[in-house]
Design an enzyme around this catalytic site. Structure first.
Site, short mmCIF file in Angstrom:
data_model
loop_
_atom_site.label_atom_id
_atom_site.label_comp_id
_atom_site.label_asym_id
_atom_site.label_seq_id
_atom_site.Cartn_x
_atom_site.Cartn_y
_atom_site.Cartn_z
N HIS A 79 0.67 -1.26 0.05
CA HIS A 79 0.07 0.15 -0.03
C HIS A 79 0.90 1.26 -0.69
O HIS A 79 0.51 1.85 -1.17
CB HIS A 79 -0.92 0.36 0.72
CG HIS A 79 -1.57 1.51 1.19
ND1 HIS A 79 -1.18 2.25 2.27
CD2 HIS A 79 -2.67 1.77 0.20
CE1 HIS A 79 -2.24 2.96 2.19
NE2 HIS A 79 -2.98 2.60 1.44
N GLU A 82 1.94 1.80 -3.33
CA GLU A 82 0.61 2.44 -4.92
C GLU A 82 0.96 4.01 -3.53
O GLU A 82 0.65 4.09 -5.45
CB GLU A 82 -0.85 1.66 -3.66
CG GLU A 82 -1.96 2.56 -4.45
CD GLU A 82 -2.66 2.40 -3.75
OE1 GLU A 82 -3.53 3.19 -3.48
OE2 GLU A 82 -3.41 1.61 -3.54
N HIS A 83 1.00 4.06 -3.20
CA HIS A 83 1.22 6.04 -2.53
C HIS A 83 2.83 6.57 -3.17
O HIS A 83 2.37 7.45 -4.11
CB HIS A 83 1.12 6.37 -1.54
CG HIS A 83 0.18 6.46 -0.57
ND1 HIS A 83 -1.13 7.26 -0.24
CD2 HIS A 83 -0.94 5.24 -0.57
CE1 HIS A 83 -1.61 7.26 0.76
NE2 HIS A 83 -2.20 5.92 0.10
N GLU A 159 -4.24 7.59 7.72
CA GLU A 159 -5.06 6.95 7.18
C GLU A 159 -5.58 5.51 7.90
O GLU A 159 -6.25 5.24 8.10
CB GLU A 159 -4.14 6.47 5.66
CG GLU A 159 -5.69 5.65 4.36
CD GLU A 159 -5.36 4.92 3.41
OE1 GLU A 159 -5.66 4.45 2.99
OE2 GLU A 159 -3.94 5.70 2.97
#
Length: 459
Positions: A79, A82-83, A159
């Site tokens: 993840h 991904e950022h 997040e």
């Protein structure tokens, strides 16, 4: 489901393996809905579905990597990566990436799951070459600088905090841990505060290099697209970046294996000062490749898939004990989960769980009447069609199908499989899945006596 109508047949010589291979996987009607796949020499697959009646196109790249591919110390790396792919490449800054798509009124995003990651852009059909260039550039030319890692760290920690502040979301992570324990599938996709703080640019770059070579990628495009043009543009973008891979390399196969989920009678309670208690009562389900998944989908729809479902009627409509109550299934390559979620006042937790458990047990023992099965089949069929009525949904379907199953299924084929489910099929899968001893995950402000009683539910 299987591939058909090969346009070029691959031979076994090394020279042939260096040639792109194109197949028509699904024949459309009058050119509408035709699905084609081209495998480039380095193992990169390009899959398209043509819908010439629309003015838009969605382009995506799927990576065969998810949080289940992480070691404990790398939890959250997929993840995080991904950022970072949005933070800048050799030819575009982070602002350039977002501004390019914004300037044509497009949408761009990405998501990370336990078994795959997807990056996509939805634009007008005339702007598809731009979307291809931008997304391919992100996947092949990202810099992954330490300063970007440090800057994005705070965003990801926020997040994680946002998810923890939403107990209705957080309880699903807790349920995965209850059922799968401290395993790659049981750990959260976002990672933890400790693992995110420990990740460095060097570790993330190595992770990217290992999992983002062409053999691990599927390019998918749907809408008013020309397959051969998309292939040429994708190939040019990867060639320019020197990322086409080694001639003769073959795509990785879909995940396989057989993992048994043996959690039974486990209870995990996370004390939170919330207005509601959030609960998931569940048990092992089916892997996404299990042929019985169609019957399980019908069963799930009848139990908790809509306003006419048993759980909604019993818990909300008749007794007013919860606002949100539903059932769901999660299928992975080698295992699955079935769960019933409800959010209710803490004082009502045991009543809600008692009703849910009784309904699951009743269906496990006696199945469902034909009337409920017929209604569920109709609901599932309608939602299947409505769920693929835009180019984004079409791109999602063909990309995930190629990555996870290695084949394509038309909507008509899916509707036929749903319609073929019989009461005996539902009865058999209900007995096998719902007949297992359940486990329980709870987030809320339960008092000690309430918490002690939770074990009664799964005993």
């Amino acid at each position: 489901m299987t591939s058909r109508s090969p346009e070029t047949t691959a031979r076994t010589s090394p020279e042939a393996r260096a040639v792109a291979r194109t197949q028509t996987l699904l024949e459309g009607r009058d050119g509408i809905g035709t699905v084609r796949r081209t495998t480039l020499p380095g193992g990169l697959r390009v899959v398209t579905e043509t819908l010439p009646t629309v003015r838009s196109a969605t382009f995506g790249i799927w990576a065969h990597v998810g949080s289940r591919d992480e070691t404990p110390s790398l939890n959250g790396a997929t993840h995080y990566l991904e950022h970072l792919l949005f933070k800048g490449t050799k030819k575009r800054s982070a602002l350039d990436i977002s501004a390019a798509i914004d300037a044509v009124g497009g949408e761009m995003n990405a998501f990370t799951a336990k078994e795959f990651t997807c990056y996509y852009a939805r634009v007008l059909d005339n702007d598809l070459p731009l979307a291809i260039d931008v997304v391919c550039d992100m996947l092949t030319g990202s810099l992954i600088r330490q300063e970007d890692v440090d800057a994005e760290r705070g965003v990801i920690l926020e997040e994680i905090a946002m998810t923890e502040d939403d107990p209705g979301d957080c309880v699903h992570d807790l349920f995965a841990h209850t059922m799968l324990g401290d395993t790659p599938l049981g750990r959260p996709v976002l990672g933890t505060v400790d693992t995110i703080n420990a990740l460095t640019a060097d570790r993330i770059r190595r992770f990217h290099k290992r999992h983002y070579d062409p053999t691990h990628l599927v390019v998918a495009a749907a809408g008013n697209v020309d397959h051969h043009q998309v292939v040429r543009q994708v190939r040019a973008a990867f060639e320019k970046a020197g990322a086409l891979g080694s001639p003769g390399a073959e795509p990785v196969a879909p995940r396989a294996g057989r993992r048994a989920v043996r959690a039974a009678g486990k209870v995990e309670l996370l004390h939170r000062r919330t207005e509601q208690a959030h609960v998931i009562l569940g048990m092992p389900g089916l892997a996404r490749t299990d042929e019985r998944r169609w019957a399980l989908s019908v069963l799930n729809t009848a139990l908790g898939g809509g306003m006419s479902s048993r759980l909604f009627q019993e818990v909300r409509e008749k007794r007013g004990l919860a606002y949100s109550v539903y059932s769901y299934t999660s299928g992975f390559a080698d295992c699955g989960l079935f769960g019933v979620y409800a959010g209710c006042r803490p004082s009502q937790v045991h009543d809600v769980l008692k009703i849910c458990h009784e309904e699951l047990d009743r269906v496990a023992r006696g199945g469902l009447p034909e009337e409920e099965i017929g209604r569920a089949i109709g609901q599932l069929s309608g939602s299947t069609v409505l769920g693929v009525e835009d180019t984004g949904a079409l791109m999602h379907r063909i990309g995930k199908s190629e990555l996870c199953w290695g084949e394509q299924m038309s909507v008509d084929d899916m509707l036929a499989r749903i319609a073929a489910v019989t009461p005996d099929d539902v009865r058999e899968v209900a007995r096998e899945v719902l007949g297992q001893r359940p486990s329980l995950s709870v987030i809320g402000p339960l008092k000690d006596k309430q918490a002690d009683r939770l074990h009664e539910v799964v005993s």
